[in-house]
Structure formats: structure tokens, C-alpha cells
Design an enzyme around this catalytic site. Sequence first.
Site, PDB file in Angstrom:
ATOM      1  N   ASP A  99     -14.039  33.154   6.001  1.00  0.00           N
ATOM      2  CA  ASP A  99     -14.869  32.047   6.486  1.00  0.00           C
ATOM      3  C   ASP A  99     -15.662  32.533   7.692  1.00  0.00           C
ATOM      4  OD1 ASP A  99     -16.032  29.683   7.250  1.00  0.00           O
ATOM      5  OD2 ASP A  99     -14.159  28.648   7.733  1.00  0.00           O
ATOM      6  N   GLY A 117      -9.693  22.164   6.227  1.00  0.00           N
ATOM      7  CA  GLY A 117      -8.813  21.613   7.251  1.00  0.00           C
ATOM      8  C   GLY A 117      -9.469  21.651   8.616  1.00  0.00           C
ATOM      9  N   LYS A 145     -14.267  18.302   3.155  1.00  0.00           N
ATOM     10  CA  LYS A 145     -13.528  17.847   4.337  1.00  0.00           C
ATOM     11  C   LYS A 145     -13.828  16.374   4.543  1.00  0.00           C
ATOM     12  CE  LYS A 145     -13.318  22.148   7.007  1.00  0.00           C
ATOM     13  NZ  LYS A 145     -13.984  22.930   8.082  1.00  0.00           N
TER      14      LYS A 145
HETATM   15 MG   LIG Z   1     -15.034  26.572   7.105  1.00  0.00          MG
END
Ligand SMILES: [Mg+2]
Length: 368
Positions: free
Chosen positions: A189, A291, A263
Amino acid sequence: MKINHIELLRFQLPLVRPFRTSFGTQNHRDVILVRVETDAAEGWGECVVGVDPFYNEEYTDAAYGVLVRWLIPMVFAHGPLAAEDFAGVVSNVVGNKGAKAAFEMALLDAQLRADGVSLTTYLGGTRTAVPVGVSIGITPTVDDLVAVSQGYVADGYARLKLKIEPGFDVEPVRRVREAVGDSVMLQVDANAAYTEADIDHLAQLDEFNLLLIEQPFEPDDLLTHATMAKRVSTPVCLDESIVSLGATRTALELAACSVVNVKVGRVGGLLASRDIHDLCAAHGVPVWCGGMLETGVGRAANVALASLPNFTLPGDISASARYFDRDITEPWVLQGSSLAVPTTPGLGVNVDEAFVASLGATRGLFRP
Ligand SMILES: [Mg+2]
């Protein structure tokens, strides 16, 4: 549902270790909880926005302010409502999706507790347990990253996500892949830390058999993500870019990603999350649950969401112990590399209000 009163609880919960991304370092969660009380039930929601406006434009002081000044008065002015009405009732407020998501979560929890229905059943979940992974922040050294990664694999996690940034990418990923072997699912990420000029560099990640690379470029730069998707074999996943159903549709039409991170706090709530899930399913694009270092309250919402059928990749949900010495609800405990989906009404967790009070929580009470 007629609301008797609403409370906002605010407190800090320490993290077991600092969490560093390309945005900065967090040592604790600055938590806002929304508590809704009706004649029939109480309901809880968690606001997952950061203390700084670094992940997106929201931050906790602003979320608290928008709840107090606009969202709560709008709901009281509307009168009795169903959780499904909430988005329409507050639609004059632009953005502020983390604040809205927390409020909607509390309304849904109260409504479902009163109805005796679990959140997974309500959303259309099909799993009794959801596979989860762990998100690993940027560490001081690559040796630290390898050690931390091996520790999580020993804990049972079958999927690791590594945060990367310019200067901390290809070699750290190579070292972790060598250390944990090919059987562990691995993804990265970038939190928007790269530019188009980095595509050839990032293509070096193709040799590590990654599940995906998440959000290499700025959230509004879908075209560069589409360019990247054509030039690398690692699937491109979007996180920060996916702010709404419309943004998701645009990203899919542009082929800017082949995987989507959902999300709840980024898209404005559980109902919008389900819509995005359904759209991606119709396009044959898998989704997974991101998250935001949630407490047990937000984690419960994530687990229920991840029980939907197109959440086919492990989520960044993790056990409570990965983040906190003590959670504010019953702890979420890893079973293999999964978390069990609650089947009790609503979110299926209970807030330990005495523990929250011991953290020095402030409580604001609001009546119609
Ligand atoms: Mg991310």
C-alpha cells in the site's frame, strides 16, 4: 425509530506500537463514538477519521464539530427515522463521510438490536468467518520489517500488507517475500506517495507475486492508475480514490483498478459500502475491507461487511491485539487467519463503558 438522545464519547486509545505510513506516524487512536438511544435499544457507531487531515480531508475535531453543529440537529429536526433514511436527511452536508458513517452505524446498530437482526444478516452476508490480514507500517529498518512480518505469520496471519513509500519499497518487499516464503499472501500500500514517473520503478514489484498494489497515486488521478494498470502485471487496487458509488463506477470504466478496497468511513457508511460491493460484483471486480485502526466497534462493522460474497480477498481487519493492549469491546481474537462473524443483533459487540471512562472519555449529551 424515535431517538431519545444521542451521546458523543471522545477519548484516546494507545496503540501497541507506532503505526507509520507515508502520511506520518500514529501512536494512538483519537476515537469518537456515537451512541444513539431509542425506547427500544441503544446503538453504537465509531468515527474512524484520523487526528490529522492526512489520509483524507477529514480529521477528528472537524468530525466532532460537524456532528454537533449539523448532523445531530438535522436528525432531530427530521423526527423519527429509519437508518436507511439517514443519508437523505443529512444530504445537504457535503462530504464529511467519516462523521456520517459513524452516525449511520449507530442508527443501524440500534435499529437492528430492536429488530433482533444481526448486521451480517441485514447486509446479506454469506460467511460465518472472514479471512483477515494484517497491515504493517513502515519500520525504522528493513530488518525490523522482516522481524515484524515473521511475527505476524507466527501469530497465524496468512496475508500481510506492507506500507511502502519512495525509498522503502522494492528491497523491503524482496526481503519480506524471501523471509516468509511464497505461501503467505503479500500486498503493498503506497497511500498515494508516487507519481507517474515511478511506474517503471514500481513495475519491479511484479516479481514478488503480490496480490495487489494499493493506491500508488493521488486519489483524483485515476488516469495515471489506468496507465499503471496497463504497464504492470500486479493488480492495481484503489483505496483513497473510492469515495462514492460514482467514483467507483468511473474507476471501473477507466480500468484504473482491478480490485477495490472498501472502507465504511471513507464512503459514508455501511449502506454505501454495500452499494459499492454490489457494483463491483456486477463488474466481476473483487473487493476487500480496508481498515482505519478501528476499535472493536468499527471492527464489528468491518467484519459484518466483509461477510458479503464479493469480499473475496482478506481484509485489513486483524485481531484487537494487533492494535491495542485492551479493546473497548470484547476482544476480537484470531481463529486461524480469520475472525468469526457475530450473529447476535446489531453489531454484536458491547462497549465496556467503565473502561472507556477510565481512559478519560468526555461525553457530550444531545436531546431533541
Ligand atoms: Mg490504503
